[in-house]
Write an enzyme that holds these catalytic residues in place. Structure first.
Site, PDB file in Angstrom:
ATOM      1  N   SER A   1       0.840  -1.188   0.000  1.00  0.00           N
ATOM      2  CA  SER A   1       0.000   0.000   0.000  1.00  0.00           C
ATOM      3  C   SER A   1       0.888   1.255   0.000  1.00  0.00           C
ATOM      4  O   SER A   1       1.833   1.339  -0.780  1.00  0.00           O
ATOM      5  CB  SER A   1      -0.954  -0.041   1.191  1.00  0.00           C
TER       6      SER A   1
ATOM      7  N   ASP B   1      -4.589  -2.178  -4.635  1.00  0.00           N
ATOM      8  CA  ASP B   1      -4.017  -2.113  -3.279  1.00  0.00           C
ATOM      9  C   ASP B   1      -4.382  -3.366  -2.494  1.00  0.00           C
ATOM     10  O   ASP B   1      -5.530  -3.810  -2.493  1.00  0.00           O
ATOM     11  CB  ASP B   1      -4.572  -0.867  -2.577  1.00  0.00           C
TER      12      ASP B   1
END
Length: 480
Positions: free
Chosen positions: A49, A172
Site C-alpha cells: 500500500s 491495493d
C-alpha cells in the site's frame, strides 16, 4: 544505505517491512533515518500500500536524507487526481472517484522513482499487491516491477481504479493484508522490522471517514494477527530437534509504530499537519524504541500495534528563524516545533516534536528524545524543551525556551514570539556551547499557528476556536 545488495551480506537475515497508511507514510521516512543512524542494514525490503512509495525510493537507490527532503517538499495536492469529467455523469460506470494520473506524472518523478533504475540496480526489494484476478497477495521484485504495478499497489478500491498488467488486474492489497511479513519469512528472514503507520485505534468513532478508516484497520490488523500466528507456529517447529527448517533460528519481530494515533490524510490536505511533522514524529518514535528496546523482540499479538485513545487534543506548529553562529560559523537557522497536548479524562500529556535546519550543512536534523518542563513566573509561562540531535556523527543536546502569557495572547498572535536556544555536545566532559541565541517567529506564522491548529475532540469531531482556547489554557497549566 539501509539496504544491502543481495550478494553483499550473505549472513544478514534482517528484513524491513513497510506497511501502508496513505500519505501518512511520510512518518516512515523519519523512522528509516533513525534506523540508519542505529546501524541497521536489511537483506530484504517489502512495501505494501502506501509503504510502496518508500520501498520504491529505496529500490531506486535513494537514501534517507533524500526521502525526507522529497516528502517535505511534495505538494500534497499531487496525490489528488480526478477522473475525466464525463465519467462522473455515468456514476454506475465510474471506475473510481479519482485516478492515478497525478501520482504517475508528479508524485513518482518528485520522489525520484524510476522503474528502469530499479531493474538495473536489482536490489532485494519487493512490492506486495493484490492480484485481483487471482484474489491473492503477490510480491513483485524490483527486477520485474512495472510502473503500473506501483500505481495499482497504492490504488484503494472506490477511490482509484484497478490497473491491468499483462493478463491480470492489480489493486491495493490493504483489504487482504497491509504488511507482508510472510514474504520476508519465505526469503529466510530471522529478524523482521515492521514499520506500522495504519493505526489500531481502541474506540469506534462516528462519521463516514472514521468508519472507512476503521474498516481498513480491521482488515490490516486482522491479517497481521494471522501472520503473527503463522510465525509463532514456525518458531515452535524450529525449536524441535527434528525441525524441517534445519539450522534456521527462530524469527524475531520488531515493530516501530506511533505512540499516539497519527492524524488522517485530510489533515495534510487542509494544512493542519505537514509531512515534516510526521517525519519528526517517526524519528522520535524510533529513537524512543531504540532507547527502551529489550533483548527480546516484541510479543506478536493484538497489543503490538495498539495506540491509546487520543482524547481531546490540540497541535500547535511553531516556526522560528534567525542567523546564529554554529561552531563559530554564521548562517541561517530554522527551528520547527510541533506541540501536541492531549487530554483524556484525568490523564493529560504534552509531546514535542522538532527539527533544526543548519545552513552550513544545508540540512535539517530531527530531534530525538524530548523532555519538557513548564513553569510560571509573574504571570508568564515558560516552556523549556530539551532534545537530542544527531549532527555530523555526534550527539548534541538542544535546550530551547518559549514564553507564553496566556490563551488570549495566543489567540491574538502575540505569544510564542521567540525561542532562546542553546546547543552543545552531549555526554562530553565540560562541553563548550556551539550555538546560542534567540530565534523569532513572524507575526504571520503565529497567526497561522492559531487559525490552522489541528484540534480534535474525543468524539472525533473537529474543535473550533473555543475548544482551542480551552486546550491552550489547559496546556500552559500542565505540570510536567
Amino acid at each position: 544505505m539501509l539496504i544491502e545488495h543481495k550478494d553483499s551480506e550473505a549472513g544478514n537475515r534482517a528484513a524491513l517491512v513497510l506497511a501502508g497508511g496513505g500519505m501518512r507514510v511520510a512518518y516512515q521516512a523519519g523512522i528509516l533515518k533513525a534506523m540508519e543512524e542505529e546501524g541497521l542494514r536489511f537483506a530484504h525490503v517489502d512495501g505494501t500500500s502506501g509503504g510502496i512509495f518508500n520501498a520504491a525510493m529505496l529500490a531506486s537507490g535513494h537514501g534517507t536524507v533524500h526521502m525526507m527532503d522529497v516528502w517535505k517538499s511534495l505538494p500534497v495536492k499531487y496525490f489528488a487526481s480526478l477522473a475525466n469529467l464525463k465519467e462522473y455523469f455515468t456514476p454506475w460506470k465510474l471506475k473510481g472517484l479519482g485516478d492515478a494520473d497525478s501520482i504517475r506524472r508528479k508524485v513518482l518523478p518528485h520522489f525520484g522513482v524510476n522503474v528502469n533504475t530499479m531493474h538495473q540496480l536489482d536490489l532485494p526489494v519487493t512490492f506486495s499487491l493484490c492480484n485481483f484476478t487471482n484474489k491473492t497477495v503477490q510480491a513483485i521484485s524490483a527486477r520485474e516491477i512495472d510502473e503500473r504495478h506501483l500505481l495499482a499497489g497504492v490504488s484503494l478500491p472506490i477511490l482509484m481504479p484497478a490497473l491491468k498488467v499483462g493478463a491480470d488486474w492489480y489493486i491495493d492489497a490493504v483489504w487482504i493484508k497491509d504488511a507482508n511479513l510472510m514474504e520476508a519469512v519465505r526469503r529466510g528472514a530471522e529478524e523482521i522490522w515492521l514499520v506500522w503507520a495504519i493505526g489500531n485505534y481502541p474506540s469506534y468513532l462516528n462519521g463516514a471517514l472514521h468508519q472507512y478508516v476503521h474498516s481498513i484497520e480491521m482488515s490490516a490488523n486482522g491479517a497481521l494477527w494471522e501472520e503473527f500466528q503463522q510465525i509463532q507456529l514456525i518458531n515452535r517447529a524450529i525449536a524441535h530437534d527434528d525441525s524441517p527448517y534445519g539450522q534456521r533460528k527462530t524469527i524475531k519481530i520488531h515493530i516501530i509504530k506511533p505512540d499516539f494515533p497519527l492524524p488522517l490524510d485530510p489533515e495534510l490536505f487542509f494544512g493542519k499537519i505537514t509531512s515534516r511533522d510526521l517525519i519528526n514524529m517517526g524519528y522520535q518514535d524510533a529513537k524512543n524504541y531504540f532507547l527502551k528496546q529489550q533483548s527480546e523482540a516484541v510479543k506478536p499479538d493484538f497489543h503490538a500495534t495498539k495506540t491509546p485513545d487520543a482524547g481531546d487534543y490540540l497541535c500547535l506548529r511553531l516556526q522560528y528563524t534567525g542567523n546564529l553562529e554554529f561552531e563559530k560559523i554564521s548562517g541561517e537557522v530554522r527551528y520547527h516545533v510541533l506541540l501536541r497536548f492531549s487530554s483524556l479524562e484525568d490523564r493529560d500529556r504534552l509531546d514535542v516534536f522538532s527539527s533544526l535546519y543548519l545552513d552550513q550543512y544545508q540540512r535539517e536534523f530531527q530531534g530525538g528524545k524530548h523532555g519538557v518542563k513548564i513553569t510560571t513566573r509573574e504571570s508568564v509561562n515558560l516552556l523549556e524543551v530539551t532534545t537530542t540531535l544527531h549532527i555530523d556523527g555526534r550527539e548534541w543536546l538542544l535546550t530551547s525556551k518559549f514564553f507564553c502569557k496566556g490563551p488570549w495572547y495566543w489567540f491574538a498572535g502575540l505569544d510564542f514570539k521567540a525561542s532562546d536556544i542553546i546547543l552543545h555536545p552531549k555526554n562530553e566532559a565540560n562541553p563548550e556551547v556551539a550555538m546560542q541565541g534567540r530565534l523569532h517567529q513572524s507575526f504571520g506564522s503565529r497567526l497561522r499557528s492559531t487559525w490552522t491548529a489541528l484540534a480534535r475532540k474525543q468524539s472525533g469531531l473537529r474543535g473550533g476556536m473555543a475548544f482551542k482556547f480551552k486546550m491552550v489554557k489547559k496546556m500552559i497549566q500542565y505540570e510536567v
